[in-house]
Design a protein around this motif. Sequence first.
Motif, PDB file in Angstrom:
ATOM      1  N   GLN A   1       2.841  48.064 -36.739  1.00  0.00           N
ATOM      2  CA  GLN A   1       1.817  47.784 -35.883  1.00  0.00           C
ATOM      3  C   GLN A   1       1.936  46.019 -36.008  1.00  0.00           C
ATOM      4  OE1 GLN A   1      -1.928  49.137 -36.951  1.00  0.00           O
ATOM      5  NE2 GLN A   1      -1.266  51.438 -36.293  1.00  0.00           N
ATOM      6  N   LEU A   2       2.354  45.493 -37.095  1.00  0.00           N
ATOM      7  CA  LEU A   2       2.139  44.013 -37.327  1.00  0.00           C
ATOM      8  C   LEU A   2       3.412  43.607 -36.574  1.00  0.00           C
ATOM      9  CD1 LEU A   2       0.642  41.551 -38.440  1.00  0.00           C
ATOM     10  CD2 LEU A   2       1.993  42.058 -40.693  1.00  0.00           C
TER      11      LEU A   2
ATOM     12  N   ALA B   1     -14.314  28.052 -32.254  1.00  0.00           N
ATOM     13  CA  ALA B   1     -13.035  28.957 -31.849  1.00  0.00           C
ATOM     14  C   ALA B   1     -13.294  29.964 -31.062  1.00  0.00           C
ATOM     15  CB  ALA B   1     -12.265  29.247 -33.333  1.00  0.00           C
ATOM     16  N   SER B   2     -12.403  30.409 -30.298  1.00  0.00           N
ATOM     17  CA  SER B   2     -12.644  31.780 -29.582  1.00  0.00           C
ATOM     18  C   SER B   2     -11.384  32.691 -29.686  1.00  0.00           C
ATOM     19  CB  SER B   2     -12.870  31.491 -28.366  1.00  0.00           C
ATOM     20  OG  SER B   2     -11.818  30.740 -27.419  1.00  0.00           O
ATOM     21  N   GLY B   3     -11.408  33.840 -28.882  1.00  0.00           N
ATOM     22  CA  GLY B   3     -10.442  34.627 -28.811  1.00  0.00           C
ATOM     23  C   GLY B   3     -10.648  36.017 -29.460  1.00  0.00           C
ATOM     24  N   VAL B   4      -9.533  36.618 -29.732  1.00  0.00           N
ATOM     25  CA  VAL B   4      -9.697  38.160 -30.303  1.00  0.00           C
ATOM     26  C   VAL B   4      -8.585  38.070 -31.447  1.00  0.00           C
ATOM     27  CG1 VAL B   4      -9.371  40.520 -30.200  1.00  0.00           C
ATOM     28  CG2 VAL B   4     -10.532  39.236 -28.394  1.00  0.00           C
ATOM     29  N   VAL B   5      -9.067  38.431 -32.786  1.00  0.00           N
ATOM     30  CA  VAL B   5      -7.968  38.760 -33.833  1.00  0.00           C
ATOM     31  C   VAL B   5      -8.166  40.160 -34.380  1.00  0.00           C
ATOM     32  CG1 VAL B   5      -7.445  37.968 -36.115  1.00  0.00           C
ATOM     33  CG2 VAL B   5      -8.142  36.311 -34.470  1.00  0.00           C
ATOM     34  N   ARG B   6      -6.619  40.863 -34.344  1.00  0.00           N
ATOM     35  CA  ARG B   6      -6.630  42.135 -34.634  1.00  0.00           C
ATOM     36  C   ARG B   6      -6.398  42.330 -36.086  1.00  0.00           C
ATOM     37  NH1 ARG B   6      -3.578  43.569 -28.891  1.00  0.00           N
ATOM     38  NH2 ARG B   6      -5.391  43.745 -27.737  1.00  0.00           N
ATOM     39  N   ILE B   7      -7.052  42.962 -36.946  1.00  0.00           N
ATOM     40  CA  ILE B   7      -6.879  43.109 -38.267  1.00  0.00           C
ATOM     41  C   ILE B   7      -6.574  44.439 -38.783  1.00  0.00           C
ATOM     42  CG2 ILE B   7      -7.885  42.723 -40.523  1.00  0.00           C
ATOM     43  CD1 ILE B   7      -9.481  40.519 -39.563  1.00  0.00           C
ATOM     44  N   GLY B   8      -5.415  44.786 -39.381  1.00  0.00           N
ATOM     45  CA  GLY B   8      -5.143  45.977 -39.844  1.00  0.00           C
ATOM     46  C   GLY B   8      -5.343  46.024 -41.384  1.00  0.00           C
ATOM     47  N   ALA B   9      -5.771  47.161 -41.821  1.00  0.00           N
ATOM     48  CA  ALA B   9      -5.998  47.271 -43.319  1.00  0.00           C
ATOM     49  C   ALA B   9      -6.108  48.753 -43.664  1.00  0.00           C
ATOM     50  CB  ALA B   9      -7.529  46.693 -43.716  1.00  0.00           C
ATOM     51  N   GLY B  10      -5.604  48.944 -45.037  1.00  0.00           N
ATOM     52  CA  GLY B  10      -5.435  50.331 -45.590  1.00  0.00           C
ATOM     53  C   GLY B  10      -7.095  50.662 -45.963  1.00  0.00           C
ATOM     54  N   GLU B  11      -7.183  51.891 -46.461  1.00  0.00           N
ATOM     55  CA  GLU B  11      -8.449  52.035 -47.033  1.00  0.00           C
ATOM     56  C   GLU B  11      -8.919  51.515 -48.167  1.00  0.00           C
ATOM     57  OE1 GLU B  11      -9.643  56.647 -46.566  1.00  0.00           O
ATOM     58  OE2 GLU B  11      -7.770  56.896 -46.543  1.00  0.00           O
TER      59      GLU B  11
ATOM     60  N   THR C   1       5.087  44.802 -34.406  1.00  0.00           N
ATOM     61  CA  THR C   1       5.405  44.936 -32.909  1.00  0.00           C
ATOM     62  C   THR C   1       4.046  44.103 -32.045  1.00  0.00           C
ATOM     63  OG1 THR C   1       3.747  46.991 -32.892  1.00  0.00           O
ATOM     64  CG2 THR C   1       6.253  47.302 -33.052  1.00  0.00           C
ATOM     65  N   GLY C   2       3.385  43.460 -32.629  1.00  0.00           N
ATOM     66  CA  GLY C   2       2.399  42.652 -32.227  1.00  0.00           C
ATOM     67  C   GLY C   2       0.959  43.309 -31.809  1.00  0.00           C
ATOM     68  N   ARG C   3       0.915  44.507 -32.230  1.00  0.00           N
ATOM     69  CA  ARG C   3      -0.369  45.435 -31.999  1.00  0.00           C
ATOM     70  C   ARG C   3      -1.514  44.791 -32.758  1.00  0.00           C
ATOM     71  NH1 ARG C   3       0.249  51.539 -32.366  1.00  0.00           N
ATOM     72  NH2 ARG C   3      -2.025  51.248 -31.942  1.00  0.00           N
ATOM     73  N   THR C   4      -1.383  44.328 -34.046  1.00  0.00           N
ATOM     74  CA  THR C   4      -2.155  43.620 -35.024  1.00  0.00           C
ATOM     75  C   THR C   4      -1.571  42.057 -35.477  1.00  0.00           C
ATOM     76  OG1 THR C   4      -1.347  44.578 -36.907  1.00  0.00           O
ATOM     77  CG2 THR C   4      -2.926  45.524 -36.103  1.00  0.00           C
ATOM     78  N   ASP C   5      -2.760  41.458 -35.864  1.00  0.00           N
ATOM     79  CA  ASP C   5      -2.166  40.002 -36.024  1.00  0.00           C
ATOM     80  C   ASP C   5      -2.159  39.752 -37.612  1.00  0.00           C
ATOM     81  OD1 ASP C   5      -2.415  39.178 -33.371  1.00  0.00           O
ATOM     82  OD2 ASP C   5      -4.581  39.551 -33.490  1.00  0.00           O
ATOM     83  N   LEU C   6      -2.826  40.653 -38.256  1.00  0.00           N
ATOM     84  CA  LEU C   6      -2.987  40.261 -39.789  1.00  0.00           C
ATOM     85  C   LEU C   6      -3.279  41.775 -40.373  1.00  0.00           C
ATOM     86  CD1 LEU C   6      -3.420  37.466 -41.554  1.00  0.00           C
ATOM     87  CD2 LEU C   6      -5.932  38.157 -41.642  1.00  0.00           C
ATOM     88  N   ALA C   7      -2.359  41.732 -41.573  1.00  0.00           N
ATOM     89  CA  ALA C   7      -2.537  43.333 -42.384  1.00  0.00           C
ATOM     90  C   ALA C   7      -2.739  42.861 -43.656  1.00  0.00           C
ATOM     91  CB  ALA C   7      -1.343  44.096 -42.072  1.00  0.00           C
ATOM     92  N   PHE C   8      -3.678  43.781 -44.348  1.00  0.00           N
ATOM     93  CA  PHE C   8      -4.012  43.951 -45.717  1.00  0.00           C
ATOM     94  C   PHE C   8      -3.239  45.238 -46.180  1.00  0.00           C
ATOM     95  CE2 PHE C   8      -7.288  41.235 -44.083  1.00  0.00           C
ATOM     96  CZ  PHE C   8      -7.488  40.137 -45.213  1.00  0.00           C
ATOM     97  N   ALA C   9      -2.301  45.130 -46.829  1.00  0.00           N
ATOM     98  CA  ALA C   9      -1.383  46.276 -47.133  1.00  0.00           C
ATOM     99  C   ALA C   9      -0.872  46.363 -48.557  1.00  0.00           C
ATOM    100  CB  ALA C   9      -0.218  46.337 -46.140  1.00  0.00           C
ATOM    101  N   ALA C  10      -0.646  47.678 -49.002  1.00  0.00           N
ATOM    102  CA  ALA C  10      -0.013  47.736 -50.211  1.00  0.00           C
ATOM    103  C   ALA C  10       1.316  47.114 -50.454  1.00  0.00           C
ATOM    104  CB  ALA C  10      -0.187  49.254 -50.794  1.00  0.00           C
ATOM    105  N   GLY C  11       1.612  46.515 -51.282  1.00  0.00           N
ATOM    106  CA  GLY C  11       3.054  45.906 -51.209  1.00  0.00           C
ATOM    107  C   GLY C  11       4.013  46.281 -52.409  1.00  0.00           C
ATOM    108  N   PRO C  12       5.103  45.660 -52.785  1.00  0.00           N
ATOM    109  CA  PRO C  12       5.373  44.388 -52.043  1.00  0.00           C
ATOM    110  C   PRO C  12       5.996  44.742 -50.745  1.00  0.00           C
ATOM    111  CG  PRO C  12       7.204  45.253 -53.638  1.00  0.00           C
ATOM    112  CD  PRO C  12       5.984  46.089 -53.648  1.00  0.00           C
TER     113      PRO C  12
END
Length: 297
Positions: free
Chosen positions: A139-140, A93-103, A142-153
């Motif tokens: 950001q998720l 697989a190729s391409g770029v995946v943008r991941i957002g995450a909290g500290e 609006t498409g600036r990131t593809d995947l996010a690890f975030a505090a929920g719910p």
Amino acid sequence: MSINRISIYHLETLLWIERLGTFSAAAERLNTTQPAVSARMRELEQRVGATLFRRDGRGMALTPAGRKLVRDCAPLLREMEQALLGSGGFGEASGVVRIGAGEIAAASCLPPFVAELKADMPGVGLEIEIDLTANLIQQLLTGRTDLAFAAGPIAHPALKTSPIGEVELVWLASPAVAAAFAGGAAMLPVWSLASHSPIHGRMREAIAASRIAQKSLNLCNNARTMIDIARAGGGIGIFPRPMVRGEVESGALVEIAAMPALAPVEFHVAMRVADTEPVLTQIFDRAAKLNLAAARA
């Protein structure tokens, strides 16, 4: 219709415009420019012999012909991607995946997850951005990131999510500040993350239930900086345990006894429902199997 002159990148661009809502967002996602995206859509309209977009205020909206083309082509492109991956596997697989995450996620489950992902998908480039939950979700969407690890719910009809566990919160201070507090001091500085962080609400509730003076509260939008301030004797803080394990083990920070109990922070991984790329779906499925409790062990 000049179907022999229609390329995959024409259709891929059309689908990303439909998913993200604007030419500029599609251009960013495809690592190209907005003029290039506009040129591709003009070519596609010429070659299918139909108007695919109409002006809608300051933006552009799909025409009925455009919506039909998206509906008809999306499954075909998805099947083609799956066929290509099926011949080489995700290792090709190729391409770029943008991941957002909290500290907090960045300090616990993210490093080993990313390392394993790169080992299995060496051709996929990763772009990781650390931010607060509110910003990550925006950001998720609006498409600036593809995947996010975030505090929920996390609840939004455009997103699909999966819980990945909870993180314990602890009251900490330097040994000197902890001793002063135990001796009766109530005006010691208290530090919390900014108001749009899930920890801020827990801090407010905990302070109200303690003998700490309300006016002692100070805000910071960076947990690592808060930890450094506490280490330097600058006050008391509520911190996620994965981020302070080293400081606690070394004795630089100590837990403060007899403080109000703190509910843990729940974490989720999230992606857009409209994203059906096999690589991104595979990464989400892998992330959904994470367990923060195991990561802390």
